[in-house]
Design an enzyme around this catalytic site. Structure first.
Site, PDB file in Angstrom:
ATOM      1  CE  LYS A  79     -20.611 -16.687  -6.179  1.00  0.00           C
ATOM      2  NZ  LYS A  79     -21.899 -16.770  -5.478  1.00  0.00           N
ATOM      3  NE  ARG A 123     -24.821 -14.166  -4.977  1.00  0.00           N
ATOM      4  CZ  ARG A 123     -25.263 -15.133  -5.763  1.00  0.00           C
ATOM      5  NH1 ARG A 123     -26.402 -15.757  -5.519  1.00  0.00           N
ATOM      6  NH2 ARG A 123     -24.548 -15.508  -6.801  1.00  0.00           N
ATOM      7  CD  GLN A 151     -28.264 -19.927   0.406  1.00  0.00           C
ATOM      8  OE1 GLN A 151     -29.157 -19.102   0.444  1.00  0.00           O
ATOM      9  NE2 GLN A 151     -26.998 -19.592   0.448  1.00  0.00           N
ATOM     10  CG  ASP A 173     -32.980 -31.144   5.697  1.00  0.00           C
ATOM     11  OD1 ASP A 173     -32.380 -30.122   5.311  1.00  0.00           O
ATOM     12  OD2 ASP A 173     -32.603 -32.303   5.397  1.00  0.00           O
ATOM     13  N   GLY A 236     -33.467 -23.405  -4.724  1.00  0.00           N
ATOM     14  CA  GLY A 236     -32.702 -24.564  -5.187  1.00  0.00           C
ATOM     15  C   GLY A 236     -32.429 -24.539  -6.678  1.00  0.00           C
TER      16      GLY A 236
END
Length: 344
Positions: A79, A123, A151, A173, A236
């Site tokens: 990847k 994933r 995410q 956030d 993170g």
């Protein structure tokens, strides 16, 4: 005898059509990959991290993750994923974009080139979900999400899959508009009532599972907010919590401790370099728990800290799952690498 070589190309739309957003299927692939890792049937070179000047948080970085998976998969892949934090705010583009290539392990020839943005996000969420399956209290009802970007969506999808008992999702956030919209999107994806809070303390207090998925490099979550019996999932890349959140956990679990230390920037790697934790403080790698070599959660009172760094075999596993389905269902476009090789 023709030496023509073709491979399958899957656009992002093709990846979606081939089950790229199927979280249950993604989590099954992740568990299978970790069992093969524990069985010694996976090879993972160190990740390439190419930071672009002046620094990855100011401009961006490009990572390269390669792996071989044996067993009944028998595939290799890589990847290539840029991460440019300013994209969503300055250019209206995703922070991360990716390409994944899978190769035949007998000839080395390419099997498929696909959009890797969806598999990568899925994933990462799925690893959090698998962690929750083994490490969270089975009756967990409240999920807290710190950071409500992409995410957060896949983490919420996976944790809902792992914990059907989930009744509430709270989110925070620092970008209010993104937080409000993110909460709405997460509620649509999971069917779980989701509320945006204007402070992290309100979001964290009383949560059974806490997920941090930000680019913060200073503590957001304070130790005094984290309750006994909770699972803390650190997604993170930097420092998102006070060190005491880690130090006061009963178990620290990672996907691979060597990989975490190699990356240097995550909270556990920093704490190791500062001699606040040692190798012996790491309870387990995730594959040991998934394979049944070590127990996960052993009591409702345990506080567990789970910090997966992200490993290449996860990407190869999920991409292989999508490729297999695309072949079965005739999805994608066949492209020619060459009709005849120029040299042999």
């Amino acid at each position: 005898m023709s030496k023509k070589v073709e491979f399958l190309y899957l656009s992002q739309e093709d990846v979606r059509a081939a089950g790229g957003l199927d979280m249950k299927m993604t989590m099954e692939a992740i568990e299978r990959a970790f069992k093969l890792l524990n069985a010694g049937q996976v090879i993972i070179p160190d990740k390439i991290v190419m930071e672009l000047p002046p620094g990855e948080r100011e401009r961006g970085r490009i990572n390269g993750l390669a792996a071989y998976i044996g067993g009944d998969w028998e595939v290799a892949g890589i990847k290539w994923i840029p991460s440019f934090p300013k994209n969503p705010f300055q250019r209206g583009l995703p922070r991360a974009s990716a390409l994944i290539i899978l190769n035949d392990t007998q000839t080395g020839l390419p099997l498929v080139v696909m959009d890797g943005t969806i598999p990568s996000a899925m994933r990462t969420g799925a690893v959090g979900g698998v962690g929750a399956k083994y490490l969270a209290r089975k009756n967990s009802e409240v999920l807290c999400l710190i950071g409500l970007g992409v995410q957060a969506r896949t983490q919420a999808m996976a944790i809902k899959e792992a914990l059907p008992s989930l009744k509430k999702i709270r989110g925070y956030d620092k970008a209010v508009e993104r937080g409000v919209e993110g909460a709405k999107e997460i509620e649509k994806l999971t069917g779980v009532p989701t509320k945006y809070f204007s402070t992290p303390e309100e979001a964290v207090m009383g949560a059974d599972v806490i997920v941090t998925a930000t680019v913060a490099n200073e503590p957001i979550v304070k130790e005094k907010w984290v309750k006994d019996g909770s699972l803390f999932i650190h997604i993170g890349s930097y420092v998102e919590e006070e060190y005491e959140v880690v130090l006061n956990s009963d178990k620290i679990v990672v996907d691979d401790w060597h990989v975490v230390k190699h990356r240097k920037t995550p909270v556990l790697a920093r704490m190791y370099d500062e001699k606040l934790i040692t190798d012996s403080d790491i309870y387990a790698n995730l594959d040991e728990i998934v394979a049944g070599k070590k127990p996960g959660r052993e009591s409702d009172d345990e506080r567990i800290f789970f910090a997966p760094i992200g490993m290449a075999h996860e990407d190869v596993a999920v991409a292989s799952m999508i490729y297999e389905r695309a072949k079965r269902e005739g999805i994608g476009k066949t492209l020619t690498l060459w009709n005849e090789p120029i040299w042999i």
